[in-house]
Design an enzyme around this catalytic site. Structure first.
Site: not given
Ligand code: PEP
Length: 250
Positions: A9-11, A94, A96, A166, A172, A212
């Protein structure tokens, strides 16, 4: 058998030239045959990414979409628009999107319906906040997210659904859930699906972990029985790290 999936996921990262560079680096790598690799660039770069990976096993997916087919929704992108540039899979819910754009379970249930009506696949994200885990309510939170966002779909639709667990406190932050915490929750998710639907559906759905994941911890997490892959944020922005995570499945 669930598919093994690693999705990046490049966001809101990577402009057009950064997208091209990262794709060029990724395309140099050999992808293990038994792992499905997906990347989710921003909307503006989907077409370019799709064109660039036409001859390559990497699948280009979207980070979000609107629940309506079309209309006066300034700034939004529909399922039809995604499909017109080659996208078949969308990440929905997600944390976010839930936290910063007020996406509720009810809205996500609508988005899931729209994805299915358009013959798309969806990666449905669920995850508890730190306060839920600290108060011991994490299983209940996950159960409610599943029940309210997903458990209205038909048995047949499950072949097009993937789940990403998640925990919000691990996204993050550099703080990963322990492999044991991940396994416990993935097992719980599978059992909850088995109770609501049937064991076969539960057995076949891919449940990804996100939060992470890095080259250094991927192997231990992916080794757990109910972990079928990962949704990767930060580490997916670097071709070497992303490949190391993909290869941790091998
Ligand atoms: C995500 O945004 O789905 C995610 C898992 O981010 P990160 O790996 O940076 O924690």
């Amino acid at each position: 058998m669930p598919k093994k999936i690693v999705a990046g996921n490049w966001k809101m990262n990577n402009d057009l030239s950064q997208t091209e560079t990262l794709l060029k680096d990724l395309k140099k790598q050999v992808i293990p045959e038994d792992v499905t690799v997906m990347i989710a660039p921003s909307f503006t770069n989907l077409f370019k990414a799709f064109e660039s990976t036409r001859e390559h096993p990497i699948q280009v997916i979207a980070q979000n979409m609107h629940q309506s087919q079309k209309g006066a929704f300034t700034g939004e992108v529909s399922a039809g628009m995604l499909k017109s540039v080659g996208v078949q899979t969308v990440i929905l819910g997600h944390s976010e999107r839930r936290a910063y754009f007020n996406e509720t379970d009810d809205l996500l249930a609508e988005k899931i319906n729209t994805a299915l009506e358009n013959n798309m696949q969806a990666i449905f994200c669920i995850g508890e906040e730190l306060r839920d885990r600290e108060s011991g309510d994490h299983y209940e939170v996950i159960q409610n997210q599943l029940k309210n966002g997903l458990f209205h779909v038909s048995n047949d639709s499950w072949s097009r659904i993937m789940i990403a667990y998640e925990p919000v406190w691990a996204i993050g932050t550099g703080e990963t859930a322990s492999p044991q915490q991940v396994q416990e929750m993935h097992h719980y998710i599978r059992e909850t699906i088995a109770k609501q639907y049937d064991r076969n559906i539960a057995k076949n759905v891919s449940i990804l972990y996100g939060g992470s994941v890095k080259p250094g911890n991927a192997k231990e997490i992916f080794a757990k029985k109910d972990v079928d892959g990962g949704l990767i944020g930060g580490a997916a922005l670097n071709a070497e790290d992303f490949m190391a995570i993909i290869n941790a499945f091998g």
